[in-house]
Design an enzyme around this catalytic site. Structure first.
Site, PDB file in Angstrom:
ATOM      1  N   HIS A 197       0.828  -1.220   0.000  1.00  0.00           N
ATOM      2  CA  HIS A 197       0.000   0.000   0.000  1.00  0.00           C
ATOM      3  C   HIS A 197       0.864   1.273   0.000  1.00  0.00           C
ATOM      4  O   HIS A 197       0.435   2.308   0.509  1.00  0.00           O
ATOM      5  CB  HIS A 197      -0.989   0.008   1.177  1.00  0.00           C
ATOM      6  CG  HIS A 197      -2.101  -1.003   0.988  1.00  0.00           C
ATOM      7  ND1 HIS A 197      -3.245  -0.709   0.290  1.00  0.00           N
ATOM      8  CD2 HIS A 197      -2.193  -2.287   1.364  1.00  0.00           C
ATOM      9  CE1 HIS A 197      -4.014  -1.799   0.269  1.00  0.00           C
ATOM     10  NE2 HIS A 197      -3.400  -2.762   0.914  1.00  0.00           N
ATOM     11  N   ASP A 206       2.550   1.985  -3.051  1.00  0.00           N
ATOM     12  CA  ASP A 206       2.722   2.399  -4.466  1.00  0.00           C
ATOM     13  C   ASP A 206       1.853   3.601  -4.835  1.00  0.00           C
ATOM     14  O   ASP A 206       2.317   4.552  -5.448  1.00  0.00           O
ATOM     15  CB  ASP A 206       2.547   1.224  -5.451  1.00  0.00           C
ATOM     16  CG  ASP A 206       1.208   0.526  -5.409  1.00  0.00           C
ATOM     17  OD1 ASP A 206       0.381   0.830  -4.511  1.00  0.00           O
ATOM     18  OD2 ASP A 206       0.967  -0.347  -6.278  1.00  0.00           O
ATOM     19  N   SER A 213     -11.240 -18.424 -22.367  1.00  0.00           N
ATOM     20  CA  SER A 213     -10.557 -18.562 -21.081  1.00  0.00           C
ATOM     21  C   SER A 213     -10.514 -20.036 -20.698  1.00  0.00           C
ATOM     22  O   SER A 213     -11.558 -20.680 -20.531  1.00  0.00           O
ATOM     23  CB  SER A 213     -11.313 -17.777 -20.005  1.00  0.00           C
ATOM     24  OG  SER A 213     -10.973 -18.279 -18.728  1.00  0.00           O
ATOM     25  N   GLY A 262      -7.558 -14.616  -7.151  1.00  0.00           N
ATOM     26  CA  GLY A 262      -7.963 -14.088  -5.840  1.00  0.00           C
ATOM     27  C   GLY A 262      -6.985 -14.402  -4.730  1.00  0.00           C
ATOM     28  O   GLY A 262      -7.287 -14.218  -3.558  1.00  0.00           O
ATOM     29  N   LEU A 306      -1.842 -12.794  -5.957  1.00  0.00           N
ATOM     30  CA  LEU A 306      -0.626 -12.945  -6.769  1.00  0.00           C
ATOM     31  C   LEU A 306      -0.750 -12.199  -8.086  1.00  0.00           C
ATOM     32  O   LEU A 306       0.013 -12.411  -9.018  1.00  0.00           O
ATOM     33  CB  LEU A 306      -0.335 -14.433  -7.025  1.00  0.00           C
ATOM     34  CG  LEU A 306      -0.171 -15.270  -5.769  1.00  0.00           C
ATOM     35  CD1 LEU A 306       0.120 -16.717  -6.115  1.00  0.00           C
ATOM     36  CD2 LEU A 306       0.954 -14.711  -4.908  1.00  0.00           C
ATOM     37  N   SER A 307      -1.778 -11.350  -8.166  1.00  0.00           N
ATOM     38  CA  SER A 307      -1.983 -10.455  -9.310  1.00  0.00           C
ATOM     39  C   SER A 307      -2.277 -11.168 -10.615  1.00  0.00           C
ATOM     40  O   SER A 307      -1.716 -10.838 -11.667  1.00  0.00           O
ATOM     41  CB  SER A 307      -0.763  -9.550  -9.498  1.00  0.00           C
ATOM     42  OG  SER A 307      -0.645  -8.714  -8.418  1.00  0.00           O
ATOM     43  N   ASP A 329       1.968  -3.962  -9.353  1.00  0.00           N
ATOM     44  CA  ASP A 329       1.750  -5.300  -9.901  1.00  0.00           C
ATOM     45  C   ASP A 329       2.141  -5.371 -11.370  1.00  0.00           C
ATOM     46  O   ASP A 329       2.880  -6.259 -11.799  1.00  0.00           O
ATOM     47  CB  ASP A 329       0.269  -5.705  -9.754  1.00  0.00           C
ATOM     48  CG  ASP A 329      -0.198  -5.654  -8.320  1.00  0.00           C
ATOM     49  OD1 ASP A 329       0.674  -5.588  -7.426  1.00  0.00           O
ATOM     50  OD2 ASP A 329      -1.413  -5.663  -8.087  1.00  0.00           O
ATOM     51  N   TYR A 364     -10.165  -1.170  -0.704  1.00  0.00           N
ATOM     52  CA  TYR A 364      -8.905  -0.704  -1.306  1.00  0.00           C
ATOM     53  C   TYR A 364      -9.044   0.763  -1.725  1.00  0.00           C
ATOM     54  O   TYR A 364      -8.211   1.603  -1.381  1.00  0.00           O
ATOM     55  CB  TYR A 364      -8.564  -1.578  -2.517  1.00  0.00           C
ATOM     56  CG  TYR A 364      -7.240  -1.227  -3.156  1.00  0.00           C
ATOM     57  CD1 TYR A 364      -6.065  -1.863  -2.770  1.00  0.00           C
ATOM     58  CD2 TYR A 364      -7.157  -0.244  -4.139  1.00  0.00           C
ATOM     59  CE1 TYR A 364      -4.851  -1.539  -3.334  1.00  0.00           C
ATOM     60  CE2 TYR A 364      -5.943   0.088  -4.720  1.00  0.00           C
ATOM     61  CZ  TYR A 364      -4.793  -0.561  -4.321  1.00  0.00           C
ATOM     62  OH  TYR A 364      -3.595  -0.232  -4.890  1.00  0.00           O
TER      63      TYR A 364
HETATM   64  C1  GLA Z   1      -2.848  -4.455  -4.942  1.00  0.00           C
HETATM   65  C2  GLA Z   1      -2.666  -3.316  -5.937  1.00  0.00           C
HETATM   66  C3  GLA Z   1      -1.252  -2.748  -5.896  1.00  0.00           C
HETATM   67  C4  GLA Z   1      -0.823  -2.419  -4.478  1.00  0.00           C
HETATM   68  C5  GLA Z   1      -1.148  -3.575  -3.528  1.00  0.00           C
HETATM   69  C6  GLA Z   1      -0.897  -3.217  -2.092  1.00  0.00           C
HETATM   70  O1  GLA Z   1      -2.063  -5.544  -5.313  1.00  0.00           O
HETATM   71  O2  GLA Z   1      -2.957  -3.746  -7.233  1.00  0.00           O
HETATM   72  O3  GLA Z   1      -1.147  -1.635  -6.730  1.00  0.00           O
HETATM   73  O4  GLA Z   1      -1.405  -1.227  -4.044  1.00  0.00           O
HETATM   74  O5  GLA Z   1      -2.482  -4.021  -3.654  1.00  0.00           O
HETATM   75  O6  GLA Z   1       0.430  -2.985  -1.876  1.00  0.00           O
END
Ligand code: GLA
Length: 384
Positions: free
Chosen positions: A34, A36, A67, A120, A123-124, A170, A220
């Site tokens: 948190h 960035d 998908s 979810g 791990l983006s 990410d 968020y």
């Molecule tokens: C998510 C967001 C990022 C970052 C993190 C927390 O992954 O996509 O940009 O803010 O949360 O660090």
């Protein structure tokens, strides 16, 4: 294996046996959570879990997506690109729309994609899809956009098509990742530096709570606003402040009574976390993994008590890991409210850790976690 399955599906659906193949990994973040979107520092790395794409052009003027994870098809006119009611397709459409906004002409594209980044889990996987598809379009049509531009376009796609006002970490980590290296990124200047992630004798282990609480994206966006509120108040005392990155703890303390207590705690956490990233980078340079681990533990405490983005399940994992012999670092990772903890565990204790934490989590929550040993790999790219 993954690629073969995708290519097979691509031939089956679209008849093209020589599609472009792109790999786009997930990411971990060692420290700097948190920070960035507060113009601060982060310290992420790309991992061995990834999404793969096969893609080819079609002359039908259509975007045709499949998908693998949802076993579902999607189709839209290439000149439409409106937000659809199929959530997974929006990640691709959002990226295509960024190219369109830059004035590029998009004709029909056939895409099959899927992979092994758990959805979810923090791990983006969504950023991996966005950056991967940016790479697909950039290569397929030869647009020649530089990597940093694609990072920004993917981030904008998340803002505009998924409604999450994410920072840049990410998408950046996923594109700029390098084997065995973590990256310290200055999210304001976008200057970055690689650091060898030499964890001699230790292993990074993720433990997945398997929960994703529904308030994730609204909470968020709310955190982001709370940070901005703090900045607005403090700006009155120093006009050079444009983000929490610029705020010294002393100034924040001085004006504590002028803001809601919640806003104060959010700001306090971010300022402390930014300092921790700098220390963590130093720790890694010195090969002092224990120091890095201690900083990670502090991050969890801050995220839990001050930034309040942890949840019961994450805390169960953290509380168990922090006292476990052989664990030197542990914390929740990513946006929060579910997903994984990231742990640094002595090589000799990894099996015991995996089985004991699984047992404990099951007993405490009734659910089975997933445990992943991760390695650090290269970022998004075309696969030959
Ligand atoms: C998510 C967001 C990022 C970052 C993190 C927390 O992954 O996509 O940009 O803010 O949360 O660090």
């Amino acid at each position: 294996m993954e690629i073969t399955a995708l290519q097979k599906k691509h031939i089956e659906l679209f008849g093209n046996s020589n599609p472009l193949t792109v790999r786009s990994p997930g990411r971990i973040n060692l420290i700097g959570e948190h920070t960035d979107y507060n113009d601060g520092f982060v310290f992420p790395a790309a991992i061995d879990k990834a999404i793969w794409f096969t893609a080819s052009k079609n002359d039908k003027g259509l975007f045709r997506f499949f998908s693998m994870d949802y076993s579902q098809s999607f189709e839209m006119k290439a000149n439409d690109l409106s937000i659809s009611n199929v959530a997974w397709a929006n990640y691709l459409l959002g990226v295509a729309n960024q190219f369109k906004k830059k004035g590029y002409q998009l004709s029909g594209v056939d895409v099959v994609f899927g992979g092994d980044i758990p959805i979810g889990a923090g791990l983006s996987s969504s950023a991996a899809v966005e950056t991967g598809f940016a790479m697909v379009l950039n290569n397929l049509f030869g647009f020649g956009e530089p990597n940093m531009e694609m990072v920004k376009m993917a981030q904008k796609a998340e803002h505009e098509y998924a409604g999450v006002m994410c920072g840049i970490m990410d998408q950046f980590a996923i594109v700029f990742g390098k084997k065995q290296q973590a990256i310290k990124l200055d999210c304001r200047t976008l200057d970055y530096e690689y650091a060898n992630l030499n964890l001699t004798g230790y292993q990074i282990i993720l433990v997945d709570t398997k929960v994703k609480h529904s308030l994730t994206s609204s909470a968020y966006n709310q955190r982001r606003q709370e940070c901005e509120t703090g900045v607005k108040i403090l700006k009155n005392y120093n006009p050079d402040i444009s983000a929490l990155r610029d705020v010294e703890m002393a100034l924040l303390r001085e004006h504590k009574n002028e803001m809601e207590e919640t806003v104060y705690r959010r700001c306090k956490y971010v300022i402390e976390e930014n300092n921790r990233v700098t220390e963590a980078f130093e720790a890694l340079h010195q090969g002092n993994i224990r120091w890095l681990g201690e900083l990670m533990m502090e991050t969890h405490t801050g995220l839990r008590n001050d930034f309040e983005v942890s949840c019961e399940e994450l805390d169960v994992l953290f509380d168990f890991a922090k006292d476990f012999y052989g664990v030197i670092g542990s914390r929740m990772m990513g946006g929060g409210f579910g997903g994984c903890t990231v742990n640094i565990v002595a090589q000799s204790e990894t099996e015991r850790f995996a089985s004991e934490i699984t047992k404990h989590y099951k007993q405490t929550t009734g659910n089975k976690p997933s445990v992943y040993k991760v390695t650090i790999e290269d970022g998004t790219g075309v696969v030959d």
